[in-house]
Design a protein around this motif. Structure first.
Motif, PDB file in Angstrom:
ATOM      1  N   TYR A 100       0.836  -1.203   0.000  1.00 29.46           N
ATOM      2  CA  TYR A 100       0.000   0.000   0.000  1.00 29.46           C
ATOM      3  C   TYR A 100       0.871   1.254   0.000  1.00 29.46           C
ATOM      4  N   THR A 104       2.481   1.741  -3.394  1.00 30.16           N
ATOM      5  CA  THR A 104       1.526   2.113  -4.438  1.00 30.16           C
ATOM      6  C   THR A 104       1.141   3.577  -4.304  1.00 30.16           C
ATOM      7  N   VAL A 105       0.937   4.030  -3.061  1.00 28.84           N
ATOM      8  CA  VAL A 105       0.574   5.437  -2.854  1.00 28.84           C
ATOM      9  C   VAL A 105       1.685   6.344  -3.373  1.00 28.84           C
ATOM     10  N   LEU A 106       2.942   6.027  -3.000  1.00 31.29           N
ATOM     11  CA  LEU A 106       4.043   6.885  -3.436  1.00 31.29           C
ATOM     12  C   LEU A 106       4.198   6.839  -4.950  1.00 31.29           C
ATOM     13  N   ASN A 107       3.961   5.662  -5.512  1.00 34.14           N
ATOM     14  CA  ASN A 107       4.080   5.510  -6.955  1.00 34.14           C
ATOM     15  C   ASN A 107       2.992   6.258  -7.703  1.00 34.14           C
ATOM     16  N   ALA A 108       1.828   6.386  -7.054  1.00 38.51           N
ATOM     17  CA  ALA A 108       0.687   6.973  -7.746  1.00 38.51           C
ATOM     18  C   ALA A 108       0.914   8.456  -8.036  1.00 38.51           C
ATOM     19  N   ILE A 109       1.717   9.114  -7.213  1.00 44.90           N
ATOM     20  CA  ILE A 109       1.970  10.531  -7.451  1.00 44.90           C
ATOM     21  C   ILE A 109       3.045  10.643  -8.522  1.00 44.90           C
ATOM     22  N   PRO A 110       2.776  11.351  -9.625  1.00 43.98           N
ATOM     23  CA  PRO A 110       3.805  11.497 -10.648  1.00 43.98           C
ATOM     24  C   PRO A 110       5.087  12.065 -10.035  1.00 43.98           C
ATOM     25  N   LEU A 166       5.987  15.832  -9.786  1.00 45.51           N
ATOM     26  CA  LEU A 166       5.115  16.632  -8.926  1.00 45.51           C
ATOM     27  C   LEU A 166       5.419  16.386  -7.459  1.00 45.51           C
ATOM     28  N   LEU A 167       5.680  15.111  -7.117  1.00 47.05           N
ATOM     29  CA  LEU A 167       6.031  14.811  -5.726  1.00 47.05           C
ATOM     30  C   LEU A 167       7.333  15.531  -5.365  1.00 47.05           C
ATOM     31  N   ALA A 219       8.495  18.237  -6.799  1.00 51.53           N
ATOM     32  CA  ALA A 219       8.221  19.669  -6.744  1.00 51.53           C
ATOM     33  C   ALA A 219       7.593  20.041  -5.409  1.00 51.53           C
ATOM     34  N   ALA A 220       6.571  19.273  -5.012  1.00 52.87           N
ATOM     35  CA  ALA A 220       5.894  19.595  -3.758  1.00 52.87           C
ATOM     36  C   ALA A 220       6.858  19.500  -2.583  1.00 52.87           C
ATOM     37  N   ALA A 221       7.655  18.409  -2.555  1.00 49.64           N
ATOM     38  CA  ALA A 221       8.560  18.221  -1.429  1.00 49.64           C
ATOM     39  C   ALA A 221       9.641  19.290  -1.407  1.00 49.64           C
ATOM     40  N   MET A 248       8.342  22.568  -0.103  1.00 52.40           N
ATOM     41  CA  MET A 248       8.189  22.552   1.350  1.00 52.40           C
ATOM     42  C   MET A 248       9.547  22.614   2.043  1.00 52.40           C
TER      43      MET A 248
END
Lengths: 325, 469
Positions: free
Chosen positions: B285, B288-294, B297-298, B300-302, B305
């Motif tokens: 799980y 999969t969650v981490l993989n789901a974010i392109p 973008l992940l 960029a967001a990180a 922050m």
């Protein structure tokens, strides 16, 4: 089949909730809205009033999870978590820093993104598969060797070089197409030809080499020997047997990205000034527009999950042995 | 002491990595199967040549990782005060390239130029003004009024070729003697075998690669003190210096990213595969969650922050170098978060296979505890996957750094990297005629590094992946 689909969609929900919690943690817990306000206004000018105004403008002035001041259901709905995070499930992304509605903007910008991404996708798939088949047809010859060397060299070149070099050569030196820009209708072709061409070229090396490995793995199987023993020509073996069987591993990598075509390409769009979602994201990153970045993260994950489901469905199309139960 | 050593976080991790490589070499020496696999790498001409080129880059990177703060000269009248050190953090490479680092010009100048690239209005000594290309402060100043740079460059270039040839001849003799001792034959025979490429390890291609490197290095040593070999950038810094400094950043991103996430990927992947059940579900799980974010973008967001965190806590960092180093390390972590999922999935699949094999079953039947089985029987047998991932990811990460820095979510703008070099050169693209040298230098260095890494990765994968034997 339908049961399977329903189960997959239900399975997507916890993943989306995970993505949602992760982005919320990243954007609101790692840094408090106060920190973000101070950063955006500039540390020197960040008076308490300015910070409060910044937060109020963006709706960041609410409590995190529980609003003790409100009554009834509002205790939980009038909060940051509900406003900024849960509303995304209804595709309501709120407003960007320039005051425009993000959902509206995304719909407007999808077209130009697709106009570049779809031709790029189709063309590069076609070119790479053709090139890989060519290399496999001439396997263990000088052509194959130098073809692979070319592929490795091409994938070692930075994508920035392809874009900068292509713009310089085609637009500046030969003046064949405009350097950048975008127009609707038939005029779009002049603006789209170069970015599509460059994207295909930039991705060709790695994908052609990858497809070649898949084909080579397939070509050493017994059924290929049988097909040859029947007296089929090498071309017939390649197209009727190898290509069709190699589709399964190819699909695994390819179908997943189809929904993500909506997102466009960050680099190409920003270099060619195409008003798509890729350049929207880049602008948001540069302007530190957190709402837009958050929205793009969410949409990206939704599209990725759709891609996963599509991949499973596509297996049943190319491989009759696969039944989705 | 005339200097104070400084250990940045990335330095420490790089040295740990080097120590791990050293330990691996010792380990490999004692294990025949591993030795055979590495011998296979050495037998391939591309493997040897790529390894030589990569070693040259690693040498530059290591020299650039030995940091220190130089002692400031005592202030007039306070000779007895406690010594104070400069706030500028330098590296051994900086010290070696002090000439290049300090000989800055006013602004752009072309490679081997003697004048600035742009015309400027200058006051003439006899009065009046003129629009001319002002002469450089350092580039080609040793030349007289009538001398041309071309003849001088050609002359120094020939000297460089001679020196490189001498060095290579000496190296060839030493290598022949070494090979001769291994083969118990005369060194003439050994030399002939090397030239014909008949040695066990591909020494001929190694020599060719080293020859090319020696030629480059000799040319740089001969010419760089007198000219700006690759030109200067907007603020007049020598582009050759910037390119050499970028190597460390590329190496840090390429290696540490995989390294920092390796413990998580290995532990979670093996645990998911071996234990199964709810542990497997939870780990699947998570990835999969981490993989789901392109990925972009992940990242960029990180990075956005992380910028806020670093900007709001200036008290954490004593020097600017420490701050940009923290940002570099954070970037490694962020890139690692997006890239460990692939390795984790591979390890899980491999462990699923391994746990059903006889020797693992036997170990379980003997009553070996789960941690022991994982450590003694599973981990050593998935290490080839880890090694392949480490070398395969490198080139992609180096390329990604350039793109991310261009987009504005990469390394700190003050960190010298290929990405920041390209980003700086962006403004020059529209200039007529174009300022091409800093772009081309960054792209060329990056191309050589990434090409060598790609070739090396292919050879390593061929040698270690059992499916490719």
């Amino acid at each position: 089949m339908l049961n399977y689909l329903i189960r997959r969609v239900l399975y997507a929900i916890p993943i989306l909730i995970g993505v949602n919690l992760l982005t919320f943690a990243l954007f609101f817990v790692v840094n408090s809205p106060d920190d973000m306000a101070r950063m955006q206004i500039g540390v020197k000018r960040a008076t308490p009033e300015a910070i409060e105004r910044w937060k109020a403008d963006r709706g960041y002035d609410k409590p995190m999870f529980v609003n003790a001041a409100a009554e009834g259901l509002d205790r939980f709905t009038d909060t940051l978590f509900f406003d900024k995070s849960l509303r995304m499930f209804a595709l309501d992304f709120g407003r960007a820093d320039d005051g425009r509605d993000i959902s509206r903007e995304i719909l407007d910008r999808m077209g130009p993104s697709l106009a570049i991404a779809v031709p790029t996708f189709v063309l590069s798939l076609f070119v790479s598969v053709t090139l890989a088949l060519l290399l496999v047809f001439f396997r263990a010859t000088a052509l194959d060797f130098w073809g692979v060397v070319m592929c490795v060299a091409m994938m070692s070149i930075s994508s920035l070089f392809y874009i900068i070099g292509g713009q310089w050569l085609v637009s500046k030196l030969w003046a064949l197409v405009p350097i950048s820009g975008y127009a609707g209708g038939l005029d779009a072709f002049r603006f789209l030809a170069l970015p599509v061409l460059i994207s295909v070229l930039a991705g060709m090396g790695s994908s052609a080499r990858w497809y070649r490995t898949i084909f080579l793995e397939e070509i050493s199987r017994d059924y290929v020997r049988t097909a040859r023993a029947k007296g089929l020509s090498e071309l017939a073996v390649l197209f009727r047997h190898v290509l069709r069987n190699a589709l399964i591993p190819i699909l695994t990598g390819v179908v997943v990205v189809i929904p993500l075509l909506f997102m466009g390409s960050l680099l190409v769009e920003s270099f060619f000034a195409v008003p798509g979602l890729g350049s929207y994201t880049i602008d948001a990153i540069n302007a530190q527009d957190f709402a837009v970045v958050r929205a793009m993260v969410f949409i990206g994950s939704v599209l990725y999950i759709v891609g996963l489901i599509l991949t499973d469905l596509s297996y049943t199309l190319v491989d009759p042995r696969v039944r989705l139960e | 002491m005339t200097f104070q050593p400084v250990l940045l976080w990335t330095d420490i991790l790089l040295f740990i990595l080097l120590a791990a490589v050293g330990a691996m070499v010792l380990h490999v020496r004692g294990h025949e199967p591993l030795r055979a696999a590495w011998r296979k790498v050495g037998q391939r001409p591309t493997g040897m040549a790529a390894a030589c080129v990569l070693s040259a880059f690693v040498l530059i990177g290591v020299l650039d990782s030995l940091h220190y703060r130089p002692l400031l000269p005592p202030v007039e009248g306070q000779e007895n005060a406690a010594p104070s050190y400069s706030s500028e953090v330098l590296s051994v490479l900086d010290a070696a390239l002090a000439g290049l680092r300090l000989n800055t010009e006013k602004t752009y100048s072309a490679p081997f130029a003697r004048t600035l690239y742009q015309r400027e209005t200058v006051e003439l000594p006899q009065g009046g003004q003129a629009r001319i290309h002002p002469p450089l402060r350092h580039g080609g100043v040793h030349l007289g009024e009538g001398d041309t740079a071309t003849a001088d460059v050609a002359q120094r270039g020939l000297v460089a070729v001679g020196k490189a040839a001498l060095f290579m001849a000496a190296l060839f003799v030493v290598l022949s003697v070494a090979v001769a001792r291994g083969r118990r034959a005369g060194w003439v025979d050994a030399a002939r075998a090397i030239v014909r490429g008949h040695t066990t390890l591909a020494w001929r291609s190694a020599l060719i690669a080293l020859g090319a490197i020696a030629l480059m290095a000799a040319a740089a040593f001969e010419l760089a003190p007198y000219y700006h070999v690759l030109g200067t950038d907007k603020v007049g810094q020598d582009v050759l210096y910037l390119s050499l400094k970028s190597v460390r950043t590329a190496l840090v991103i390429g290696t540490l990213t995989t390294l920092v996430m390796l413990p998580f990927a290995v532990a979670l992947g093996i645990a998911a595969g071996y234990l199964g059940g709810w542990v497997d579900d939870v780990i699947q799980y998570i990835y999969t969650v981490l993989n789901a974010i392109p990925g972009v973008l992940l990242i960029a967001a990180a990075v956005l922050m992380m910028q806020v965190v670093i900007d709001t806590h200036p008290q954490w960092f004593a020097t600017a170098a420490e701050r940009s180093d923290a940002r570099l390390l954070a970037l490694c972590f962020i890139l690692g978060i997006t890239s460990w999922t692939g390795l984790c999935r591979l390890l899980r699949a491999e462990t699923l296979k391994l746990r059903e094999l006889e020797y693992v079953q036997a170990a379980r039947a003997f009553g070996a505890s789960t941690p022991t089985i994982l450590r003694r029987h599973v981990l050593p047998n998935v290490m080839h996957i880890v090694l392949i991932a480490l070398v395969m990811d490198f080139s992609g990460l180096v390329l990604a750094e350039a793109v991310l820095s261009y987009v504005g979510i990469g390394v700190d703008p003050t960190t010298i990297s290929f990405g920041t070099m390209i980003n700086m050169a962006r403004a020059e693209l529209a200039r007529e005629p174009m300022v091409w040298w800093s772009l081309m230098a960054a792209f060329a260095f990056m191309f050589v590094l990434v090409l060598a890494a790609n070739l090396f990765a292919d050879v390593v994968r061929d040698a270690f992946d059992p499916r490719r034997r």
